[in-house]
Scaffold this motif. Structure first.
Motif, PDB file in Angstrom:
ATOM      1  N   MET A 324       0.819  -1.212   0.000  1.00 19.33           N
ATOM      2  CA  MET A 324       0.000   0.000   0.000  1.00 19.33           C
ATOM      3  C   MET A 324       0.854   1.264   0.000  1.00 19.33           C
ATOM      4  O   MET A 324       0.375   2.330  -0.387  1.00 19.33           O
ATOM      5  N   ALA A 325       2.115   1.119   0.433  1.00 19.18           N
ATOM      6  CA  ALA A 325       3.032   2.261   0.414  1.00 19.18           C
ATOM      7  C   ALA A 325       3.792   2.300  -0.907  1.00 19.18           C
ATOM      8  O   ALA A 325       4.891   2.837  -0.993  1.00 19.18           O
ATOM      9  N   ALA A 326       3.219   1.711  -1.936  1.00 19.77           N
ATOM     10  CA  ALA A 326       3.798   1.716  -3.276  1.00 19.77           C
ATOM     11  C   ALA A 326       2.657   1.853  -4.278  1.00 19.77           C
ATOM     12  O   ALA A 326       1.481   1.691  -3.929  1.00 19.77           O
ATOM     13  N   LYS A 327       2.981   2.174  -5.506  1.00 20.75           N
ATOM     14  CA  LYS A 327       1.975   2.216  -6.577  1.00 20.75           C
ATOM     15  C   LYS A 327       1.759   0.789  -7.076  1.00 20.75           C
ATOM     16  O   LYS A 327       2.357   0.350  -8.057  1.00 20.75           O
ATOM     17  N   TRP A 328       0.889   0.048  -6.352  1.00 20.21           N
ATOM     18  CA  TRP A 328       0.832  -1.383  -6.629  1.00 20.21           C
ATOM     19  C   TRP A 328       0.186  -1.729  -7.962  1.00 20.21           C
ATOM     20  O   TRP A 328       0.316  -2.856  -8.441  1.00 20.21           O
ATOM     21  N   LYS A 381      -2.939   5.537   6.672  1.00 18.44           N
ATOM     22  CA  LYS A 381      -1.696   5.685   5.929  1.00 18.44           C
ATOM     23  C   LYS A 381      -0.760   4.509   6.247  1.00 18.44           C
ATOM     24  O   LYS A 381      -0.803   3.966   7.356  1.00 18.44           O
ATOM     25  N   THR A 382       0.049   4.160   5.279  1.00 16.53           N
ATOM     26  CA  THR A 382       1.106   3.164   5.504  1.00 16.53           C
ATOM     27  C   THR A 382       2.413   3.747   4.977  1.00 16.53           C
ATOM     28  O   THR A 382       2.410   4.609   4.091  1.00 16.53           O
ATOM     29  N   SER A 383       3.530   3.262   5.521  1.00 21.09           N
ATOM     30  CA  SER A 383       4.848   3.753   5.086  1.00 21.09           C
ATOM     31  C   SER A 383       5.870   2.629   5.187  1.00 21.09           C
ATOM     32  O   SER A 383       5.775   1.752   6.065  1.00 21.09           O
ATOM     33  N   LYS A 384       6.802   2.650   4.307  1.00 23.43           N
ATOM     34  CA  LYS A 384       7.905   1.675   4.354  1.00 23.43           C
ATOM     35  C   LYS A 384       9.215   2.413   4.120  1.00 23.43           C
ATOM     36  O   LYS A 384       9.277   3.416   3.393  1.00 23.43           O
TER      37      LYS A 384
END
Length: 809
Positions: A324-328, A381-384
């Motif tokens: 989810m912290a990427a353009k999947w 929100k999610t973050s990596k």
């Protein structure tokens, strides 16, 4: 606007093409070299003597053999080199360059300093370039051995030989060709012009035989002159000894055996660039190997160890949060996105939509996604990112979680495992909570561990040499059961900064370290080069495998340089063997094949020395023992023996052979002793037969007592020709079985067929030889003496059994 075409042309003339200088010998020079070695020189001497005594027929025969030998050697030598050249030419470099204000794709070798180039994701960096704006992620594994991409920002210099994995920037070319980062190490790739082990062995054998031949020729010539024989006749006797001493087919057969072996290796995914590398492979006792891309896949893969910090989370749910912290729904933008999106179950993301996205930024050093559950409407929100970056998002009250994460990161780091932290906000708030750590590692190839075990089983020690971090190297060594003695480059020397020469006492000072180490980490290209050189100085036959530009110097210096599948052009150019299939299993198959080939060559060389010694000593002793007849044989007959026997002996390349369980080493004293035993029996039996034939008119002689008629001198010549031909070939069947009896190891059908053809032709020639006087020597066929023909054959077989028994004894 970039350079104009006119300015680029001027700079190309000034700086030269954007390629590393590579010395390639012209084919005419390679062809001429085939005629300048001890054996060809001996033939030239014989040709000159034959011309001097005006024996032009024999001179023509010798010239024919000389050029046939040279042509075959030239063909086999250049064929393998052409195969690798074709492989290299299929990988022509190109670059997107702005010329005359327009972007165009040009030949990468035409780039010059000052050119503006476009560096995009997936493209190779064609020269040393300085980034003009923004940033890109660059895979430098081929240069440094590092597993993860490195980010380059405006003003940073990225190096030729690396690859862009994320982003797109314009850059200015700074250095090309020999002036690039790798080009400056080109001195390590210079040819050392050393003879291979096989060339040295053949040279020693040639020198022994040539020295013995010249000594016996001088003694023979002086003796004949002292006996009152005129100079021309004395030379005609002497030339027989000289020609008899030349192992004419030794290079043809060994080269052909190696060439056939190279074809077998090609079928299993290995192109041999230098035929002598096969013999070196048979004797290889230490194999040094690069890690990234050679022992490992050069692909980061998710590990099972996933520390969790929130109740209810699993590795699968943490992966979903990371995705989810990427353009999947788009192609991965970098290595971490590729790792995450390649591992997640995409069906779990179908009920979510991304409402906002924060891409990776040099300032924040993380990615962030805002997502909404389409069914419940809940938004979070999610973050990596790196653990220390994500930890900074947590509230002060999460100190216990922070301490646990730091302990887990330290624990994983000790094993060389990298971590990606994943966090999310609590629904309806901006408070972050740590979900878990995704762990990843560049795993070994599936066949690597088995390959290393097989190598040890065959007596080859494997050492890992990598530019990657010490902890990662130790973890890889642990997985592959390679040992725990992994050291850093701090213990190793460097080349002289000015002369680029190695330390004077390299093996004395660092030999023990290189020998005891299971591997080295954090090394530079010259360290790899010096490790290989140090082991070679200690007398070990050293192999090196690699795929990158940083491996090229060591590949070049090793006795056997092996470029793995997907290797860079620089690595291929430096290697002796180029693998075309994934994995290292081909190397083990190559070792087994090489040792079988070595055994065939050893068998043949034993035979060839034996056959040469037999002829040399027989004609030398015959001159003294049977005075005043001074028995000798026409040169034509000697050439026929060589062409028929040695010509058909090319089939030995297909003979059955068993690979040894340890590296092969040439033991010349043992080789000469074995050959001398075989030669002594053959020579003695030939001298005895000559005595019986010359004594055939004696009523008390052996032949008369067997009821056989006296033998004419012309038929004596032909009988000795038959005897030498038959016993020569039978000697091969003794030589090929080593310490076993000849009947204990079945010959290959093709070798058996070759033997039958050669023996049949020799037998027919001895029967139907026309009455003639080649070289002034009376020669007659045995068609009127079939009993004598049968006697010679039976005589040869009886002494063959005696010869084989003495060999085993």
């Amino acid at each position: 606007e970039g350079l104009t075409a006119e300015e680029a042309a001027k700079r190309l003339e000034l700086y030269g093409r954007n390629e590393l200088p590579e010395h390639v010998d012209p084919k005419w020079l390679i062809f001429l070299r085939q005629f300048w070695a001890p054996m060809p020189i001996m033939i030239w001497i014989a040709v000159i003597i034959e011309a001097g005594i005006q024996n032009f027929i024999d001179m023509g025969i010798l010239l024919l053999i000389q050029f046939a030998n040279g042509s075959i050697s030239f063909y086999e030598t250049t064929k393998a080199g052409d195969a690798v050249a074709a492989l290299k030419s299929s990988l022509k470099p190109s670059a997107t360059c702005k010329r005359d204000g327009k972007w165009q794709v040009i030949d990468g070798t035409l780039l010059v300093p000052g050119d503006t180039v476009l560096l995009g994701s997936g493209s190779a960096i064609p020269a040393d370039c300085r980034v003009n704006h923004s940033e890109i992620d660059v895979d430098q594994a081929a240069l440094t051995g590092e597993s993860l991409p490195v980010t380059f920002y405006k003003g940073d210099s990225c190096k030729m030989g690396s690859t862009v994995v994320r982003g797109e920037v314009e850059a200015t070319v700074e250095f090309t060709g020999a002036e690039t980062f790798f080009g400056k190490t080109a001195s390590l790739l210079q040819e050392h012009h050393e003879y291979s082990h096989l060339q040295k062995i053949l040279m020693k054998i040639m020198m022994v035989l040539v020295g013995l031949s010249l000594t016996l020729c001088i003694i023979n010539f002086a003796y004949l002159l002292a006996e009152g024989v005129d100079v021309q006749e004395a030379l005609s006797f002497t030339i027989v000894i000289l020609v008899a001493s030349i192992p004419l087919a030794i290079e043809i057969v060994t080269t052909t055996t190696l060439a056939i072996g190279s074809k077998n290796l090609a079928k299993h995914g290995a192109i041999v660039a230098k035929l002598s590398a096969i013999e070196d492979l048979a004797g290889m006792s230490i194999l040094c190997s690069d890690k990234t891309g050679t022992l490992t896949l050069n692909q980061m893969m998710l590990q099972d160890d996933t520390p969790i910090y929130c109740d209810g989370e699993t590795q699968e749910s943490v992966l979903v949060l990371a995705a989810m912290a990427a353009k999947w729904k788009e192609p991965p933008r970098d290595a971490l996105d590729r790792l995450t999106l390649g591992s997640v179950n995409m069906s779990l993301l179908e009920s979510y939509e991304q409402t906002d996205y924060l891409p990776f930024d040099p300032q924040t050093k993380r990615t962030e996604g805002t997502v909404r559950n389409k069914e419940t409407g809940v938004e979070f929100k999610t973050s990596k990112g790196a653990p220390h970056i994500i930890l900074a998002l947590l509230p002060q009250s999460s100190s216990n979680i922070r301490d646990q994460v730091e302990k887990d990161v330290a624990r994983l780091g000790e094993c060389g495992i990298r971590s990606l932290a994943v966090a999310r906000t609590i629904s309806g708030t901006d408070t972050w909570e740590m979900a878990g750590l995704l762990t990843f590692l560049d795993p070994p190839r599936l066949d690597t561990k088995q390959t290393i075990e097989d190598a040890r089983h065959h007596g080859v020690q494997v050492k890992m040499i990598t530019g990657d971090h010490l902890l990662i190297a130790r973890n890889t060594a642990l997985q592959l059961d390679m040992g725990n003695k992994i050291f850093t480059a701090e213990r190793l020397p460097m080349l002289d900064t000015e002369t680029k020469t190695k330390p004077k006492n390299l093996s004395a000072d660092y030999g023990d370290l290189c020998l005891v180490a299971d591997g080295f980490a954090q090394v530079f290209p010259e360290h790899k080069y010096l490790i290989v050189e140090c082991l070679r100085e200690m007398g070990y036959t050293v192999g090196m495998t690699g795929d990158g530009v940083n491996d090229a110097p060591a590949l070049k210096r090793a006795d056997i340089g092996i470029a793995v599948a997907g290797a860079t052009d620089a690595a291929r150019a430096a290697a002796d063997i180029v693998l075309t299939e994934e994995g290292l299993g081909t190397i083990i198959h190559g070792i087994i094949l090489a040792r079988e080939i070595f055994q065939r060559m050893s068998n043949f060389i034993t035979y060839r020395i034996s056959a040469t010694l037999q002829l040399l000593l027989f004609f030398f002793i015959a001159i003294f023992a049977f005075h005043p007849k001074f028995f000798h044989m026409p040169v034509l007959m000697l050439m026929l023996i060589t062409l028929l026997n040695d010509g058909t002996l090319i089939t030995i390349a297909y003979d059955y052979a068993e690979a040894s369980s340890t590296p092969n080493r040439w033991n010349l004293p043992v080789l000469f002793v074995a050959s001398s035993v075989l030669a002594a029996v053959s020579c003695l039996s030939s001298l005895l037969l000559l005595h019986f034939l010359l004594d055939s008119w004696n009523p008390d002689g052996l032949l008369q007592s067997l009821g056989m008629a006296g033998v004419q001198y012309g038929q004596i010549t032909t009988s000795i020709y038959l005897k030498v031909s038959v016993s020569d070939f039978l000697t091969l069947f003794s030589a090929r079985t080593g310490q076993l009896f000849f009947w204990q190891v079945k010959p290959a059908p093709i070798l058996m067929a070759g033997g039958l053809v050669a023996l049949s032709i020799s037998s027919l020639l001895s029967i139907f030889w026309p009455d003639s006087e080649p070289d002034g020597i009376l020669s007659q066929g045995l068609q009127g003496q079939i009993g004598l023909f049968a006697f010679v054959w039976i005589y040869c077989v009886i002494f063959w059994f005696i010869q084989d028994f003495l060999k085993v004894a």
